[in-house]
Design an enzyme around this catalytic site. Sequence first.
Site, PDB file in Angstrom:
ATOM      1  N   GLU A 105       0.573  -0.934  -0.458  1.00  0.00           N
ATOM      2  CA  GLU A 105      -0.244  -0.522   0.337  1.00  0.00           C
ATOM      3  C   GLU A 105       0.578   0.964   0.232  1.00  0.00           C
ATOM      4  OE1 GLU A 105      -0.716  -2.282   2.581  1.00  0.00           O
ATOM      5  OE2 GLU A 105      -2.502  -3.060   1.516  1.00  0.00           O
ATOM      6  N   TYR A 117       7.763   2.657  -7.436  1.00  0.00           N
ATOM      7  CA  TYR A 117       7.570   1.132  -7.565  1.00  0.00           C
ATOM      8  C   TYR A 117       6.857   0.880  -8.787  1.00  0.00           C
ATOM      9  CZ  TYR A 117       6.975   1.306  -2.423  1.00  0.00           C
ATOM     10  OH  TYR A 117       7.172   1.582  -1.270  1.00  0.00           O
TER      11      TYR A 117
HETATM   12  C1  LIG Z   1      10.103   6.970  -1.622  1.00  0.00           C
HETATM   13  C2  LIG Z   1      12.102   6.665  -1.371  1.00  0.00           C
HETATM   14  C3  LIG Z   1      12.137   5.321  -0.179  1.00  0.00           C
HETATM   15  C4  LIG Z   1      13.137   6.859  -2.377  1.00  0.00           C
HETATM   16  O1  LIG Z   1      14.016   6.514  -2.286  1.00  0.00           O
HETATM   17  P1  LIG Z   1      15.694   6.459  -2.538  1.00  0.00           P
HETATM   18  O2  LIG Z   1      17.060   6.445  -1.819  1.00  0.00           O
HETATM   19  O3  LIG Z   1      15.541   8.625  -2.811  1.00  0.00           O
HETATM   20  O4  LIG Z   1      14.940   6.370  -4.254  1.00  0.00           O
HETATM   21  P2  LIG Z   1      16.370   6.218  -5.087  1.00  0.00           P
HETATM   22  O5  LIG Z   1      17.227   7.029  -5.694  1.00  0.00           O
HETATM   23  O6  LIG Z   1      16.878   4.433  -6.019  1.00  0.00           O
HETATM   24  O7  LIG Z   1      15.687   6.157  -6.960  1.00  0.00           O
HETATM   25  C5  LIG Z   1      14.696   5.467  -7.369  1.00  0.00           C
HETATM   26  C6  LIG Z   1      13.324   5.861  -8.632  1.00  0.00           C
HETATM   27  O8  LIG Z   1      12.372   6.018  -6.996  1.00  0.00           O
HETATM   28  C7  LIG Z   1      11.841   7.426  -7.511  1.00  0.00           C
HETATM   29  N1  LIG Z   1      11.779   8.509  -7.153  1.00  0.00           N
HETATM   30  C8  LIG Z   1      12.168   8.754  -5.816  1.00  0.00           C
HETATM   31  N2  LIG Z   1      12.331   9.678  -5.461  1.00  0.00           N
HETATM   32  C9  LIG Z   1      11.607  10.526  -6.310  1.00  0.00           C
HETATM   33  C10 LIG Z   1      11.356  11.665  -6.439  1.00  0.00           C
HETATM   34  N3  LIG Z   1      11.700  12.425  -5.018  1.00  0.00           N
HETATM   35  N4  LIG Z   1      10.215  12.059  -6.924  1.00  0.00           N
HETATM   36  C11 LIG Z   1      10.471  11.398  -7.876  1.00  0.00           C
HETATM   37  N5  LIG Z   1      10.503  10.107  -8.084  1.00  0.00           N
HETATM   38  C12 LIG Z   1      11.270   9.674  -7.422  1.00  0.00           C
HETATM   39  C13 LIG Z   1      12.439   8.001  -9.241  1.00  0.00           C
HETATM   40  O9  LIG Z   1      11.634   6.657  -9.637  1.00  0.00           O
HETATM   41  C14 LIG Z   1      13.904   6.640  -9.318  1.00  0.00           C
HETATM   42  O10 LIG Z   1      14.235   6.003 -10.486  1.00  0.00           O
HETATM   43  P3  LIG Z   1      15.087   7.492 -11.221  1.00  0.00           P
HETATM   44  O11 LIG Z   1      16.187   7.879 -10.172  1.00  0.00           O
HETATM   45  O12 LIG Z   1      15.323   6.385 -12.241  1.00  0.00           O
HETATM   46  O13 LIG Z   1      14.154   8.520 -11.874  1.00  0.00           O
HETATM   47  C15 LIG Z   1      12.438   7.266  -0.456  1.00  0.00           C
HETATM   48  O14 LIG Z   1      12.128   9.087  -0.945  1.00  0.00           O
HETATM   49  C16 LIG Z   1      11.772   7.959   1.224  1.00  0.00           C
HETATM   50  O15 LIG Z   1      12.400   7.023   2.388  1.00  0.00           O
HETATM   51  N6  LIG Z   1      10.807   7.956   1.459  1.00  0.00           N
HETATM   52  C17 LIG Z   1      10.081   7.832   2.516  1.00  0.00           C
HETATM   53  C18 LIG Z   1       9.813   6.937   2.666  1.00  0.00           C
HETATM   54  C19 LIG Z   1       8.194   6.376   2.354  1.00  0.00           C
HETATM   55  O16 LIG Z   1       7.551   7.526   2.210  1.00  0.00           O
HETATM   56  N7  LIG Z   1       8.237   5.025   1.647  1.00  0.00           N
HETATM   57  C20 LIG Z   1       7.890   4.530   1.046  1.00  0.00           C
HETATM   58  C21 LIG Z   1       6.334   3.861   1.701  1.00  0.00           C
HETATM   59  S1  LIG Z   1       5.071   3.205   0.368  1.00  0.00           S
END
Ligand SMILES: CC(C)(COP(=O)(O)OP(=O)(O)OC[C@H]1O[C@@H](n2cnc3c(N)ncnc32)[C@H](O)[C@@H]1OP(=O)(O)O)[C@@H](O)C(=O)NCCC(=O)NCCS
Length: 150
Positions: A105, A117
């Site tokens: 979710e 995702y």
């Molecule tokens: C969501 C989260 C886990 C992504 O972590 P991250 O290490 O920054 O992600 P990555 O650098 O591996 O990025 C992978 C992909 O995620 C997406 N992404 C990550 N951050 C993004 C942003 N700020 N805006 C849009 N897309 C994003 C992109 O598709 C990205 O691929 P790309 O770099 O080729 O565009 C991080 O923002 C986070 O911890 N958020 C708070 C916790 C949360 O909401 N968890 C999910 C609960 S369901």
Amino acid sequence: MFEIVEMQSKHVEDAAVLEKLCFSMPWSESMLRGELENPLSHYVAALDDTGRLVGYAGMLSVLDEGYIANIAVLPEYRRRGAADALLNSLTEYGKAQNLSFLTLEVRKSNAPAISLYRKHGFSVEGVRKKYYEQPPEDAYIMTLFLKKEM
Ligand SMILES: CC(C)(COP(=O)(O)OP(=O)(O)OC[C@H]1O[C@@H](n2cnc3c(N)ncnc32)[C@H](O)[C@@H]1OP(=O)(O)O)[C@@H](O)C(=O)NCCC(=O)NCCS
């Protein structure tokens, strides 16, 4: 580059700090320890080159179904591929366990997570109305099918 390792009890304190930074209803240390002790759970941590925990992710397997419970990365380490590496690791585990799908979710407003995702092949398969509290919000149910015949 991040090293992905199986999460151990020594990582739990840092993972709880990360939870508090990322979520309005964070999991506590004891909840995380409970997950590590659950034989149906699988948790992985992303470490930087000093061994610091910068992110973690976890899932629960029930029969042939995988439920991703959480994924989070420290704000100052985001956009460097840690979540990609964590999710790749869970997907590989799911395939190795012969799971049919991984599902989760996500808040409808959580654009970074939804984009993550989708990048990994998950699609929106449904909505859970008012699934979240603090603040109340609907959830998308997103699923990655691991077996071609499904
Ligand atoms: C969501 C989260 C886990 C992504 O972590 P991250 O290490 O920054 O992600 P990555 O650098 O591996 O990025 C992978 C992909 O995620 C997406 N992404 C990550 N951050 C993004 C942003 N700020 N805006 C849009 N897309 C994003 C992109 O598709 C990205 O691929 P790309 O770099 O080729 O565009 C991080 O923002 C986070 O911890 N958020 C708070 C916790 C949360 O909401 N968890 C999910 C609960 S369901």
